[in-house]
Design a protein around this motif. Structure first.
Motif, mmCIF file in Angstrom:
data_model
loop_
_atom_site.group_PDB
_atom_site.id
_atom_site.type_symbol
_atom_site.label_atom_id
_atom_site.label_comp_id
_atom_site.label_asym_id
_atom_site.label_seq_id
_atom_site.Cartn_x
_atom_site.Cartn_y
_atom_site.Cartn_z
ATOM 1 N N ASN A 63 0.844 -1.194 0.000
ATOM 2 C CA ASN A 63 0.000 0.000 0.000
ATOM 3 C C ASN A 63 0.885 1.252 0.000
ATOM 4 N N PRO A 64 0.806 2.104 -1.029
ATOM 5 C CA PRO A 64 1.696 3.280 -1.072
ATOM 6 C C PRO A 64 1.437 4.266 0.062
ATOM 7 N N ILE A 65 0.183 4.391 0.489
ATOM 8 C CA ILE A 65 -0.124 5.314 1.589
ATOM 9 C C ILE A 65 0.512 4.816 2.879
ATOM 10 N N SER A 66 0.341 3.517 3.152
ATOM 11 C CA SER A 66 0.952 2.941 4.350
ATOM 12 C C SER A 66 2.477 2.980 4.271
ATOM 13 N N PHE A 67 2.988 2.829 3.060
ATOM 14 C CA PHE A 67 4.436 2.864 2.873
ATOM 15 C C PHE A 67 4.999 4.240 3.203
ATOM 16 N N LEU A 68 4.320 5.286 2.777
ATOM 17 C CA LEU A 68 4.823 6.650 2.976
ATOM 18 C C LEU A 68 4.516 7.190 4.364
ATOM 19 N N THR A 69 3.483 6.681 5.017
ATOM 20 C CA THR A 69 3.072 7.242 6.311
ATOM 21 C C THR A 69 3.268 6.282 7.474
ATOM 22 N N GLY A 70 3.636 5.028 7.205
ATOM 23 C CA GLY A 70 3.795 4.064 8.279
ATOM 24 C C GLY A 70 5.027 4.324 9.116
ATOM 25 N N LEU A 71 4.941 3.978 10.405
ATOM 26 C CA LEU A 71 6.037 4.210 11.344
ATOM 27 C C LEU A 71 6.839 2.945 11.652
ATOM 28 N N ASN A 81 2.321 -13.131 12.947
ATOM 29 C CA ASN A 81 2.175 -11.836 13.622
ATOM 30 C C ASN A 81 1.679 -10.734 12.693
ATOM 31 N N GLY A 82 1.191 -11.129 11.539
ATOM 32 C CA GLY A 82 0.646 -10.146 10.614
ATOM 33 C C GLY A 82 1.470 -9.935 9.366
ATOM 34 N N GLY A 83 2.638 -10.547 9.281
ATOM 35 C CA GLY A 83 3.461 -10.428 8.089
ATOM 36 C C GLY A 83 4.338 -9.195 8.112
ATOM 37 N N PRO A 84 5.228 -9.088 7.124
ATOM 38 C CA PRO A 84 6.147 -7.938 7.058
ATOM 39 C C PRO A 84 5.394 -6.618 6.891
ATOM 40 N N VAL A 85 5.953 -5.577 7.448
ATOM 41 C CA VAL A 85 5.397 -4.229 7.295
ATOM 42 C C VAL A 85 6.512 -3.308 6.818
ATOM 43 N N TYR A 86 6.111 -2.345 5.982
ATOM 44 C CA TYR A 86 7.091 -1.438 5.389
ATOM 45 C C TYR A 86 6.586 0.001 5.553
ATOM 46 N N GLY A 87 6.990 0.619 6.630
ATOM 47 C CA GLY A 87 6.649 2.019 6.859
ATOM 48 C C GLY A 87 7.904 2.876 6.750
ATOM 49 N N ALA A 88 7.969 3.713 5.726
ATOM 50 C CA ALA A 88 9.195 4.452 5.425
ATOM 51 C C ALA A 88 9.228 5.847 6.037
ATOM 52 N N LEU A 89 8.196 6.241 6.768
ATOM 53 C CA LEU A 89 8.168 7.607 7.300
ATOM 54 C C LEU A 89 9.356 7.922 8.209
ATOM 55 N N PRO A 90 9.813 7.011 9.102
ATOM 56 C CA PRO A 90 10.984 7.359 9.917
ATOM 57 C C PRO A 90 12.222 7.690 9.097
ATOM 58 N N PHE A 91 12.412 7.016 7.965
ATOM 59 C CA PHE A 91 13.585 7.269 7.139
ATOM 60 C C PHE A 91 13.431 8.570 6.346
ATOM 61 N N ILE A 92 12.208 8.832 5.885
ATOM 62 C CA ILE A 92 11.954 10.103 5.201
ATOM 63 C C ILE A 92 12.158 11.262 6.161
ATOM 64 N N PHE A 93 11.616 11.108 7.372
ATOM 65 C CA PHE A 93 11.804 12.148 8.382
ATOM 66 C C PHE A 93 13.282 12.321 8.719
ATOM 67 N N GLY A 94 14.009 11.227 8.876
ATOM 68 C CA GLY A 94 15.432 11.314 9.192
ATOM 69 C C GLY A 94 16.225 12.014 8.110
ATOM 70 N N SER A 95 15.904 11.727 6.845
ATOM 71 C CA SER A 95 16.611 12.376 5.738
ATOM 72 C C SER A 95 16.359 13.877 5.744
#
Length: 311
Positions: A63-71, A81-95
């Protein structure tokens, strides 16, 4: 006899003209060829990154929304446990955080050094400062990272707090790295201003500092902003030096001493441990696509600021 000499002269002239035309055609061919290679390389890199970066959303169903806004970024979480999750917001914020903070530190230092070199320093001062700036440009990023690891991190740990690895250490290292870029372009911007501006201001009774503050800096402001944005563009894409000092934690930093991560550090740390075509590999390419988009945004900002130049 005169007619014969004129005929020979005309033949030589036509021959020289044909030779000059051939050289000009060859020169145009070389120039157009080089320009075409650069354009094709840019288009190819863009299309390649778009193709690879969008596969995670189109093929793997991320999901692109979850990808960009997930923590939460946890590629190894089990299906139970629900499978892999990919939330890139911490890395975007860090950059963005480390880029903006390093620009806030390097911008006044770089512009101040440029003002000193152009407007204040005697000739011997320029001869000393210019090689220092050029030396900073030539230092590899791994050396900056190693110095940050052995000097900055222990200093932050002892005198500021935390583990030493974190946003503050990354900001300090990046500030030094982008300082030569900001200083060099700011120096060129101030040097390109017409001398008439300085002479007119001084003739009206303004002091040197009034001339710098109220005449030269406003006139060179678009180019000074360009220097700052170029420094930010380099900071946003830096990987190795930041990776060595920022801590590489997959969380958003709550303070300057907390560890965090950037887009580039996550890509370099994990790309070698993923399988080509897998979901983990594709989401890393998606992070690379975000970097490419941000690079284009920086370029657009630079072009806009350059178009506002007064001189």
């Amino acid at each position: 006899m005169a007619a014969q000499q004129q005929t020979v002269h005309d033949r030589l002239l036509r021959k020289n003209n044909r030779s000059a035309e051939k050289i000009e055609r060859k020169g145009k061919l070389i120039v157009y060829g080089c320009a075409s290679i650069i354009i094709l390389a840019t288009i190819s890199i863009t299309l390649f990154l778009m193709t690879k970066g969008l596969q995670a959303f189109v093929v793997n169903g991320v999901n692109p929304i979850s990808f960009l806004t997930g923590l939460d970024w946890n590629p190894t979480r089990s299906e139970a446990n629900g499978g892999p999750v990919y939330g890139a917001l911490p890395f975007i914020f860090g950059s963005f955080a480390v880029t903006i903070l390093s620009a806030l530190v390097a911008a006044p230092l770089g512009v101040g050094a440029a003002i000193y070199m152009i407007e204040i320093a005697p000739s011997w001062g320029r001869r000393i400062l210019q090689p220092v700036i050029e030396l900073l440009v030539g230092i590899p990023s791994v050396v900056y990272g190693f110095i940050g690891l052995t000097v900055v991190v222990p200093f932050v740990r002892q005198y500021v707090g935390g583990q030493g690895f974190g946003l503050l250490a990354g900001t300090i290292v990046l500030s030094v790295m982008i300082l030569p870029t900001v200083t060099s372009i700011a120096t060129d911007a101030l040097r390109s201003l017409p001398n008439g501006l300085r002479e007119s201001s001084l003739a009206l009774g303004a002091t040197r500092w009034q001339t710098i503050r109220r005449v030269l800096l406003p006139a060179a402001w678009p180019m000074l902003l360009t220097a700052i944005v170029l420094g930010m563009a380099r900071a946003f894409g830096e990987a190795l030096a930041v990776q060595m000092v920022i801590g590489n934690a997959r969380t958003i930093a709550d303070s300057l001493t907390d560890p965090t991560a950037t887009l580039t550090t996550i890509i370099t740390l994990n790309m070698g441990h993923t399988v080509q075509g897998s979901v983990d590999n594709n989401v890393l390419w998606s992070l690379g696509l975000i970097l490419l988009v941000m690079s284009y945004i920086f370029i657009i900002i630079i072009r806009f600021l350059s178009s506002r130049r007064s001189f």
